[in-house]
Design a protein around this motif. Structure first.
Motif, PDB file in Angstrom:
ATOM      1  N   GLY A  62      -2.829  21.477   1.560  1.00  0.00           N
ATOM      2  CA  GLY A  62      -3.367  22.909   1.895  1.00  0.00           C
ATOM      3  C   GLY A  62      -2.222  23.982   3.259  1.00  0.00           C
ATOM      4  N   SER A  63      -2.515  25.165   2.693  1.00  0.00           N
ATOM      5  CA  SER A  63      -1.348  26.084   3.813  1.00  0.00           C
ATOM      6  C   SER A  63      -1.001  25.836   4.927  1.00  0.00           C
ATOM      7  CB  SER A  63      -1.902  27.842   3.221  1.00  0.00           C
ATOM      8  OG  SER A  63      -3.525  27.828   4.701  1.00  0.00           O
ATOM      9  N   ASN A  64      -2.203  24.392   5.571  1.00  0.00           N
ATOM     10  CA  ASN A  64      -2.068  24.280   7.374  1.00  0.00           C
ATOM     11  C   ASN A  64      -1.533  22.989   7.469  1.00  0.00           C
ATOM     12  OD1 ASN A  64      -4.173  23.541   6.327  1.00  0.00           O
ATOM     13  ND2 ASN A  64      -5.115  24.208   8.091  1.00  0.00           N
ATOM     14  N   GLN A  65      -0.731  22.671   5.999  1.00  0.00           N
ATOM     15  CA  GLN A  65      -0.918  21.211   6.500  1.00  0.00           C
ATOM     16  C   GLN A  65       0.852  20.938   5.546  1.00  0.00           C
ATOM     17  OE1 GLN A  65      -3.469  20.096   3.305  1.00  0.00           O
ATOM     18  NE2 GLN A  65      -4.662  19.206   4.461  1.00  0.00           N
ATOM     19  N   ASN A  66       1.536  20.041   6.382  1.00  0.00           N
ATOM     20  CA  ASN A  66       2.371  19.158   6.205  1.00  0.00           C
ATOM     21  C   ASN A  66       2.512  17.776   6.045  1.00  0.00           C
ATOM     22  OD1 ASN A  66       3.526  18.050   8.507  1.00  0.00           O
ATOM     23  ND2 ASN A  66       3.566  19.544   9.833  1.00  0.00           N
ATOM     24  N   ILE A  67       3.976  17.255   4.979  1.00  0.00           N
ATOM     25  CA  ILE A  67       3.243  16.048   4.473  1.00  0.00           C
ATOM     26  C   ILE A  67       3.361  14.983   5.636  1.00  0.00           C
ATOM     27  CG2 ILE A  67       4.884  14.783   3.321  1.00  0.00           C
ATOM     28  CD1 ILE A  67       6.241  17.401   2.314  1.00  0.00           C
ATOM     29  N   GLU A  68       4.454  14.989   6.322  1.00  0.00           N
ATOM     30  CA  GLU A  68       4.422  13.535   7.615  1.00  0.00           C
ATOM     31  C   GLU A  68       2.958  13.348   8.535  1.00  0.00           C
ATOM     32  OE1 GLU A  68       6.771  13.077  12.025  1.00  0.00           O
ATOM     33  OE2 GLU A  68       7.001  14.995  10.545  1.00  0.00           O
ATOM     34  N   ASN A  69       2.635  14.710   8.485  1.00  0.00           N
ATOM     35  CA  ASN A  69       0.513  15.017   9.677  1.00  0.00           C
ATOM     36  C   ASN A  69       0.373  14.378   8.391  1.00  0.00           C
ATOM     37  OD1 ASN A  69       1.669  16.413  11.712  1.00  0.00           O
ATOM     38  ND2 ASN A  69       1.183  18.286  11.294  1.00  0.00           N
ATOM     39  N   ILE A  70       0.376  14.927   6.848  1.00  0.00           N
ATOM     40  CA  ILE A  70      -1.289  13.801   5.877  1.00  0.00           C
ATOM     41  C   ILE A  70      -0.631  12.659   6.016  1.00  0.00           C
ATOM     42  CG2 ILE A  70      -1.414  13.442   3.584  1.00  0.00           C
ATOM     43  CD1 ILE A  70      -1.037  16.934   3.357  1.00  0.00           C
ATOM     44  N   VAL A  71       0.465  12.000   5.814  1.00  0.00           N
ATOM     45  CA  VAL A  71       0.930  10.497   5.689  1.00  0.00           C
ATOM     46  C   VAL A  71       0.821  10.109   6.780  1.00  0.00           C
ATOM     47  CG1 VAL A  71       2.496   8.799   5.907  1.00  0.00           C
ATOM     48  CG2 VAL A  71       2.983  10.379   4.268  1.00  0.00           C
ATOM     49  N   GLN A  72       1.111  10.356   7.715  1.00  0.00           N
ATOM     50  CA  GLN A  72       0.432   9.716   9.506  1.00  0.00           C
ATOM     51  C   GLN A  72      -1.113  10.204   9.381  1.00  0.00           C
ATOM     52  OE1 GLN A  72       2.055  12.781  12.721  1.00  0.00           O
ATOM     53  NE2 GLN A  72       3.739  11.328  12.729  1.00  0.00           N
ATOM     54  N   LEU A  73      -2.461  10.591   8.641  1.00  0.00           N
ATOM     55  CA  LEU A  73      -3.170  11.057   9.366  1.00  0.00           C
ATOM     56  C   LEU A  73      -4.404   9.693   8.208  1.00  0.00           C
ATOM     57  CD1 LEU A  73      -4.034  14.360   8.835  1.00  0.00           C
ATOM     58  CD2 LEU A  73      -4.819  12.540  10.641  1.00  0.00           C
TER      59      LEU A  73
END
Length: 141
Positions: A62-73
């Motif tokens: 999504g426009s407010n997402q980045n890979i590192e945060n998604i993987v961490q979540l």
């Protein structure tokens, strides 16, 4: 309104590549949970599957997402859930490292099929062999 379509193929393994998910039933349970949790967190997880010691995810950012945060979540919450529900004999955790590569629109269906067929794929090839292929194919050396 912004329009964004950025697909990422993410692969991560269990800590020390321990084959915690040694039954199809357990694999399905974990992948379904990861998909449901991603949905709750606003992560568009197009496809998730894996094998006894690793997980593949096809994510559209999504426009407010980045890979590192998604993987961490994904990894953090699923580790917590697996341990809370005592789904493994010993304490569960994912390895810190992960692969993440972009996927062009023309390759989406091929990547979906690759992820969907992990059990068949790993009857022919180990995760270590797959890992080495990813390193070479995407020039991670």
């Amino acid at each position: 309104m912004s329009y964004l379509k950025i697909y990422i193929h993410i692969v991560f393994s269990t800590k020390n590549r321990t084959p915690h998910f040694n039954t199809l039933e357990l694999q399905v349970k974990v992948w379904k949970h990861i998909k449901a949790n991603a949905y709750e967190k606003g992560i568009y997880l197009d496809m998730v599957n894996g094998y006894s010691d690793h997980c593949h995810c096809l994510v559209s950012l999504g426009s407010n997402q980045n890979i590192e945060n998604i993987v961490q979540l994904i990894k953090g919450e699923s580790s917590y859930w697996i341990n809370k529900n005592k789904l493994t004999k010993e304490k569960f955790s994912w390895q810190e490292e992960y692969f993440a590569v972009s996927v062009s629109e023309s390759m989406i269906e091929q990547v979906r099929n690759y992820i969907k067929n992990q059990n068949v794929h790993h009857h022919k090839k180990t995760f270590e062999e797959e890992y080495q292929e990813f390193i070479k194919k995407y020039n991670f050396e």
